[in-house]
Design an enzyme around this catalytic site. Sequence first.
Site, PDB file in Angstrom:
ATOM      1  N   THR B 264       0.822  -1.218   0.000  1.00  0.00           N
ATOM      2  CA  THR B 264       0.000   0.000   0.000  1.00  0.00           C
ATOM      3  C   THR B 264       0.856   1.268   0.000  1.00  0.00           C
ATOM      4  OG1 THR B 264      -0.102  -0.001   2.426  1.00  0.00           O
ATOM      5  CG2 THR B 264      -1.887  -1.139   1.252  1.00  0.00           C
ATOM      6  N   LEU B 267      -0.572   4.833   0.784  1.00  0.00           N
ATOM      7  CA  LEU B 267      -1.922   4.680   1.347  1.00  0.00           C
ATOM      8  C   LEU B 267      -1.825   3.943   2.673  1.00  0.00           C
ATOM      9  CD1 LEU B 267      -3.773   3.554  -1.901  1.00  0.00           C
ATOM     10  CD2 LEU B 267      -4.004   5.765  -0.745  1.00  0.00           C
ATOM     11  N   HIS B 374       9.455   2.395  18.199  1.00  0.00           N
ATOM     12  CA  HIS B 374       8.722   1.155  17.910  1.00  0.00           C
ATOM     13  C   HIS B 374       8.676   0.265  19.133  1.00  0.00           C
ATOM     14  CE1 HIS B 374      12.176  -1.752  16.973  1.00  0.00           C
ATOM     15  NE2 HIS B 374      12.813  -0.601  16.852  1.00  0.00           N
ATOM     16  N   ASP B 384      17.025  -3.237  21.483  1.00  0.00           N
ATOM     17  CA  ASP B 384      16.289  -2.803  20.290  1.00  0.00           C
ATOM     18  C   ASP B 384      14.939  -3.467  20.266  1.00  0.00           C
ATOM     19  OD1 ASP B 384      15.374  -2.085  17.800  1.00  0.00           O
ATOM     20  OD2 ASP B 384      16.882  -3.197  16.681  1.00  0.00           O
ATOM     21  N   GLU B 422       8.043  -2.103  13.135  1.00  0.00           N
ATOM     22  CA  GLU B 422       9.177  -1.321  12.618  1.00  0.00           C
ATOM     23  C   GLU B 422      10.220  -2.236  12.009  1.00  0.00           C
ATOM     24  OE1 GLU B 422      13.272   0.715  13.287  1.00  0.00           O
ATOM     25  OE2 GLU B 422      12.522  -1.274  13.782  1.00  0.00           O
ATOM     26  N   GLU B 423      10.414  -3.402  12.641  1.00  0.00           N
ATOM     27  CA  GLU B 423      11.496  -4.283  12.191  1.00  0.00           C
ATOM     28  C   GLU B 423      11.272  -4.774  10.770  1.00  0.00           C
ATOM     29  OE1 GLU B 423      14.178  -4.367  13.493  1.00  0.00           O
ATOM     30  OE2 GLU B 423      14.075  -4.225  15.677  1.00  0.00           O
ATOM     31  N   GLU B 434       0.998   8.243   6.668  1.00  0.00           N
ATOM     32  CA  GLU B 434       0.173   8.225   5.461  1.00  0.00           C
ATOM     33  C   GLU B 434      -1.286   8.517   5.803  1.00  0.00           C
ATOM     34  OE1 GLU B 434       2.834   5.157   2.717  1.00  0.00           O
ATOM     35  OE2 GLU B 434       1.167   4.365   3.877  1.00  0.00           O
ATOM     36  N   HIS B 527      19.573  -7.883  17.183  1.00  0.00           N
ATOM     37  CA  HIS B 527      18.681  -8.771  16.410  1.00  0.00           C
ATOM     38  C   HIS B 527      18.933 -10.261  16.657  1.00  0.00           C
ATOM     39  CE1 HIS B 527      17.222  -5.607  13.209  1.00  0.00           C
ATOM     40  NE2 HIS B 527      17.139  -5.156  14.461  1.00  0.00           N
TER      41      HIS B 527
END
Lengths: 685, 685
Positions: B264, B267, B374, B384, B422-423, B434, B527
């Site tokens: 998207t 949008l 996030h 993180d 976010e990741e 948006e 991570h």
Amino acid sequence: QHWFMKVLLGSLGAALVLTAGILLGHFGIQRGSTAPDWVMDVTQDVDEALIQKFIVEVDNIAIQENLRELTKVPHMATSPGDEQTVQYMLKRWQDPDTGLDQAWREEYKVYLSFPDPNTPNKVTVVSPSDAVLYTAREKEKAYSSDQEDPEVVQPYAAYAPAGHPKGRLVYANQGKPSDYFLLNQTLNLTGTVAITRYGGEGRAGKAINAAPYGVIGVLVYTDPWDINDGKMSDNNETYPFSWYMPPSGVERGSFNTHYGDMLTPYLAAKDDTYRIPEKNITGIPPIPTQPIGFEDAYALICELGGEPAPSEWQGAFNCTYNFGGPGFKPTSNFNNSDVKLDIYNREELKNSANVMGVIRGSVEPDRYVIYGNHRDSWVHGAIDPSSGTSVMLEVTRVLGRMVKQGKWRPRRSIIFGSWGAEEFGLIGSTEYTEEYYSKLSERSVAYINVDIAVKTPGSDSTSVYDNWIRYFNRTSPAYGVIPNVGFLTGAGSDYAAFIHFLGITSMDISYTYDRTKTRARIYPAYHTAYDTFDYASKFIDPGFTSHQTVARTAGNVLIRLADSLLLPFNCSDYAETLEGYLSKAMELYTDGLAAHMISIGGSQSLAYTHTHTHTHTQRGMGGQRKGHVIWASSKAGQATFPGLADAYTRAASTGLDSDWKEAHRQLSILIQAIQGAAHTLGDAI
Amino acid sequence: QHWFMKVLLGSLGAALVLTAGILLGHFGIQRGSTAPDWVMDVTQDVDEALIQKFIVEVDNIAIQENLRELTKVPHMATSPGDEQTVQYMLKRWQDPDTGLDQAWREEYKVYLSFPDPNTPNKVTVVSPSDAVLYTAREKEKAYSSDQEDPEVVQPYAAYAPAGHPKGRLVYANQGKPSDYFLLNQTLNLTGTVAITRYGGEGRAGKAINAAPYGVIGVLVYTDPWDINDGKMSDNNETYPFSWYMPPSGVERGSFNTHYGDMLTPYLAAKDDTYRIPEKNITGIPPIPTQPIGFEDAYALICELGGEPAPSEWQGAFNCTYNFGGPGFKPTSNFNNSDVKLDIYNREELKNSANVMGVIRGSVEPDRYVIYGNHRDSWVHGAIDPSSGTSVMLEVTRVLGRMVKQGKWRPRRSIIFGSWGAEEFGLIGSTEYTEEYYSKLSERSVAYINVDIAVKTPGSDSTSVYDNWIRYFNRTSPAYGVIPNVGFLTGAGSDYAAFIHFLGITSMDISYTYDRTKTRARIYPAYHTAYDTFDYASKFIDPGFTSHQTVARTAGNVLIRLADSLLLPFNCSDYAETLEGYLSKAMELYTDGLAAHMISIGGSQSLAYTHTHTHTHTQRGMGGQRKGHVIWASSKAGQATFPGLADAYTRAASTGLDSDWKEAHRQLSILIQAIQGAAHTLGDAI
């Protein structure tokens, strides 16, 4: 003139600006006694006496003399005559007694298309043995010295490619997709030349729609049915005896579908600006195209063979319009002959000038009311555009004198624009909006356009208000029957870049047709060599009182927009329009979209906008010129959201999955834009 | 903490708002005696005593307990653990004593990529007779119960396609275009599997760059040289003995190059929103890709045959990194064997939540200062992103209590955002920008991002100011040597959509590396399944005093942005940056552009901006995500205009005419945007 306020004013609540609100709220009480001078200035509202003074000073004879000066010679964009009008505008706007605070020229290097003056375009009928049996006129017939000026440009289709197609002639009505579709059911169009009449489809569309069927050339003419209420004879019926188009008259025009300089989309066309390759240009004829007069069209169409065309395809000629065999009837002198086009159009980069002028605002100099019109014509352009320019010059004369005499200075700044190269695709105004994009979109209050000021002979026996409400009205839930203000949904003049691209509130003012008196699709001298001072002063507005009325109306609007303490915009009108759009969209599209699993009515739908949404939202998604979701050109001819309407119409016609996807995408863009606006109108946080 | 004001304040002249200016100018004199209460409120400036109070109340142990709560279980986007953190954020922000005015969740249906929990991805070495000679680890080794949680997601490359490529192994260094180019000089890459190390190129790029050479699969690992300062042994060197990555540790990540929901673009991803076809997605690996630990990479790389790779390609392993024959050495057990990837990743539409909270402003409620981070992690995500979320929760606890006790209400509204997904590509924040595009671009004052709050063990022996100016400073013409504020030129966290897409002034705050102590490209547990509360509290910030410092700093900035009468933005800093960009562009590009007939220095050039230009300008031209001409991601690695820099670098490398045209186009966009901004700064009219 008070009718106008009824339309523009109305509920002001939603338009409150924080600054003005606080100042008013606080000083409204004190004013007159203890408030300092600057508070008096800052809180000064529009002065009705000044508007009356303006109206009285607007002079019809001054407008007539402006027009005489502007139409002395043909002034096609970038021609020597165009430069003469540049100099005249500068002289007027720099006049120490009646000029503006400042005036200057701004140039862009733009992509234009011209015929070759040394090798005129030709349309001929050619026999199988290559004998030329018929040659269409290269120039319009002269009825006065105006038509004899060597600077009168030969009729041509700007941006149609050069080339020499030769083929059997067919009649394709208005050149709409449905016209070629029907014609193609009857005969093989490959290698044919199509003759079409103006109307029903954009100029470029007549050739763009033809090419996929193998058509190799297109002619276009104006049928007397569409322009002359059937009149055809220049012995007593057409100009110079009336306002009607003579048999040799030809409507010139720009054959393109997008506006702005074609080589620099979104970028102002300066010398060093990046230009796209010419092969990437879209929206222009892919095949040679030429406009001709109805005198020549008559000679060709009435000789066509094949089946008779449907009744809606018939025009005013006293013969049956056949499809073409393809080609001419066996009984015609043209039997077995082809029509040949010899087109020598060529493209050039030329410097085109806008002339700009300003009156600086006193309190809000960084808020702009913009008033403009194009300056370039196809030939002498007395009506298009010089009627509007004459009006603009009279408005600036009266306002300029007030300023120079120290009697008035607007609250907001006023910018006047005399745009170049409008006839080639609204180029001067579009480049201006591109160059000053950030500043204009942040600071502009409104744009007023007066192009063709007076389109038709009028009657001065009644007020503008009475005339308007009689011929063009609507019933508003809030006010009852009121004069109707149309929608600027086309891209017919320089307002397009302001409203569709920048998203600035815009208005186009003209004195328009009485449809009980004529069905002419436009005034008959439009874009011909007959649109002259003689024509305007004899047939359109003898005495120039209709021009005077338009100048008074436009100036009235201008002063109110520049001087009102609170902007006279009516938000509830906007909401009414949006609700109309919404119910039209629901009515037309709900079922069709649902059949393709696209929900228009769900929880995320537009129903949310019912309660209290107004605003414009301009946001692009790549591909075509980014457009306004409420105000933009639309082919669909429906009073509803233009992007959705066009995409839906296309999908419903082709049935392609990719087109239904595009309709869904347009719906999502629309919903997000309107809900985004609704968020802004909701709680502050 | 006063250092900060030096950076942010400076000259205020250009930031004057008309409203505030008029009020101040008038009431500045009267205030205190006759001015009414509302004038006192409206003209109230930031309260330094309140900031001191805030700083005192920020509690390190509270942050520690926030982190303990947030990291109880893995909370990958849309997992059950993610929902637990949603509930926790809501509980905290709706707390009657320490919560915000209002808090709620907002959901988007977004396109995510996961491994199949029932059929794990596999990497094996397979002999010509199809015997499996080696199998890479499917999970990281457990050193505590954290790694044993069944919700720990298997290491994988999100958005890499499923598939089963099998081929000879080659070593491709960092997977940059130049790496594959060099490798391709030596051997035929068709049908090979490339092993690459993290760094030097984006995650997706390592596969996107490989595919054109016929590479069919990509492995990626973290070399101990790049992350562990060479340390490799988990007997005494790596976690749980230090902050270094254990041999089985694997950096997960999203393998994509654009941000926001992929289906998207532009949008908001609501249920009914139009979604592009999956085949139209760009910027993701075209071939199967899998990340592995350096333990497995060691087993593969040290067995590779072929020529030795260049010295810059060598890492920390105690063997020579060869290119590959392709494939393994003749002396290896793996001789003649292939490496096989069995990738079962699959894409799903999932509901991802943002949690939103607000403190309403008192005087300018419709001006927003936004603070966000996030919430989703790859595994437990202690650093993180939960270090940042723990800091945000402490900031809201202290501010919320002041509000609930009636002791404070900010001048402007504050919006807090706890972003989802976010990741997977900054999805929650991008969809938010948006959905609320119009409102946010008109009303937002600034965005503050605190993601990884503390990246490294620190020392509390000195002030933030002293520490900062010592390690990261610059010489300003205006102030001399000052702490340097970096540029947000990457798209590394949720600030990207705010600064690059919306064009809102943004800031990213963290306690970062002392490069004299480590060359780790990022904190080593990044991570992996080792980024846990245990890791954070033992190795990154025992006592949580660095977290406390970041919370104090971020809150200080937040209060000043929300409460200052005049926004503390320094326009001359912006001008300094622009001038730096300009001279860098002139230095690097003038000659190369001139060689292709593109003028950077002409009369229409950027030289015009020298005098008095500042501003951001955000304007798209179709194609890729519309980007900021000053602040946007750039691959070119030059402190200059990102669009021009990337286009020039590409053109200089390919030499293609079409690429030089694109450089010219980017230059024209840049000139128009900056001159547009300059027009705004010029005279009012």
